[in-house]
Design a protein around this motif. Structure first.
Motif, PDB file in Angstrom:
ATOM      1  N   CYS A 116       4.083   0.094 -14.341  1.00  0.00           N
ATOM      2  CA  CYS A 116       2.951  -0.830 -14.194  1.00  0.00           C
ATOM      3  C   CYS A 116       1.941  -0.189 -13.252  1.00  0.00           C
ATOM      4  N   CYS A 120       1.596  -3.794  -6.980  1.00  0.00           N
ATOM      5  CA  CYS A 120       1.899  -4.850  -5.996  1.00  0.00           C
ATOM      6  C   CYS A 120       2.905  -4.320  -4.968  1.00  0.00           C
ATOM      7  N   CYS A 123       6.822  -4.907  -5.158  1.00  0.00           N
ATOM      8  CA  CYS A 123       7.455  -4.758  -6.470  1.00  0.00           C
ATOM      9  C   CYS A 123       7.955  -3.334  -6.703  1.00  0.00           C
TER      10      CYS A 123
HETATM   11  S1  SF4 Z   1       4.625  -7.515  -9.749  1.00  0.00           S
HETATM   12 FE1  SF4 Z   1       5.144  -5.408 -10.344  1.00  0.00          FE
HETATM   13  S2  SF4 Z   1       5.266  -5.445 -12.573  1.00  0.00           S
HETATM   14 FE2  SF4 Z   1       4.170  -7.307 -11.939  1.00  0.00          FE
HETATM   15  S3  SF4 Z   1       2.017  -6.717 -11.970  1.00  0.00           S
HETATM   16 FE3  SF4 Z   1       2.719  -6.339  -9.864  1.00  0.00          FE
HETATM   17  S4  SF4 Z   1       3.345  -4.181  -9.875  1.00  0.00           S
HETATM   18 FE4  SF4 Z   1       3.188  -4.828 -12.009  1.00  0.00          FE
END
Ligand code: SF4
Length: 338
Positions: A116, A120, A123
């Motif tokens: 991704c 974040c 994460c």
């Molecule tokens: S929480 Fe993780 S998987 Fe979801 S958008 Fe943020 S970085 Fe991407």
């Protein structure tokens, strides 16, 4: 020749392609589609088709599920939370998580991307960066493996695994059409949820799909721009005001209730002022339901997991602001699935 992947298509789409491509045997397309989707088998022979027609079907269409690499389970009060890892055609791997919802019901949390790019801070997937989008058939394959290989009785599907679903809108929207297809999987829109970090352009696109009963939830996690930009880089491009406008405009039905996910990070987003900011952000959004998710530290923790008393206190502050709140019990800590 690239074959058409049956489980990436709706029943009607397969019938159309079969009609265009096959000189004979195309009249069985709708039954073949149901066999693939509902039984996890592609056996045109089983419908009494002749050798030539079966060969034509196999030369134009394919049905292959990804390799199941691992399954880990963590027993809880209302059933086991299980994570499966699948290996895709190009060797990349994705995870899906089966979450018990009580009374024998299970939700499958599917991935929409490998990795991704949203980055974040809390994460694990965000640290990988984006490797690629999943195609619609690769998204559907997660459900088919869960149901047909593992026997998991999946009732709901939520796009909350690896990836930002609305960053891969084209394939995710096609996957939604296949999941919701009344002629095969027939998963009602009410049982499908898109979760987004707040991809405003994607929310506007979703609005145009006409999926009036679909559920939408956002990962809010902070309701002031400074903090949110720090822990969720998307906020530097789409700030809270723009996100709020996109959500105000997203009104698929009169009684629509937006899910607002808030991962409680002790020492980061857990003050009374944070709770008040959440209420302020939600005020113009109509009906909302806040899902409070206690942080589950991964391999590079941002902070510790909150104590139960801290979770209760934050919930009380949100409720005092008039917000309906549900505490999402952290399931499957051991399988890193929460
Ligand atoms: S929480 Fe993780 S998987 Fe979801 S958008 Fe943020 S970085 Fe991407």
């Amino acid at each position: 020749m690239t074959k058409h992947v049956i489980h990436g298509l709706t029943n009607t789409q397969l019938a159309g392609r079969a009609r265009a491509l096959l000189p004979r045997g195309h009249g069985f397309a709708r039954r073949i589609h149901r066999q693939v989707m509902l039984d996890g088998r592609f056996e045109p022979e089983s419908f009494g088709l002749g050798q030539q027609a079966c060969t034509a079907w196999r030369s134009q269409f394919s049905f292959e599920l990804p390799e199941l690499v691992t399954v880990q389970s963590d027993e809880g009060d209302c059933g086991a939370t299980s994570k499966m890892v699948l290996r895709l055609r190009d060797g990349l791997e994705v995870e899906s998580v089966c979450i018990p919802m009580g009374r024998g019901r299970y939700t499958l949390c599917v991935s929409s991307q490998v990795g991704c790019k949203m980055g974040c801070a809390f994460c694990e997937t965000g640290r990988m960066g984006l490797l690629r989008h999943l195609t619609a058939d690769e998204i559907i394959a997660q459900l088919l493996v869960a149901r047909h290989r593992l026997g998991w009785p999946i009732r709901n599907v939520v796009f909350m695994g690896m990836g930002e679903a609305l960053d891969n809108a084209r394939h995710v929207f096609q996957a939604l059409r296949v999941l919701n297809d009344e002629a095969s999987l027939a998963i009602a829109q009410e049982r499908l949820t898109i979760c987004t970090v707040g991809h405003a352009a994607g929310i506007r696109l979703l609005d145009q799909q006409g999926l009036k009963r679909l559920n939408l939830s956002i990962s809010l996690n902070a309701a002031n721009d400074v903090l949110r930009s720090e822990i969720m880089p998307i906020n530097r491009r789409t700030d809270l005001a723009e996100l709020q406008q996109a959500l105000i405009a997203y009104r698929p039905r009169p009684n629509f209730a937006l899910g607002v996910n808030y991962c409680l990070l002790p020492g980061i987003n857990d003050t009374r002022a944070d709770a008040e900011a959440v209420a302020e952000f939600c005020k113009p959004l109509g009906r909302v339901l806040v899902n409070l998710i206690p942080y589950n530290p991964g391999s590079v923790p941002l902070t510790r997991a909150p104590e139960e008393v801290e979770v209760e206190r934050f919930i009380a502050w949100l409720r005092a602001e008039g917000l309906p709140v549900r505490e999402r019990v952290t399931k499957g800590r051991k399988v890193m699935a929460a």
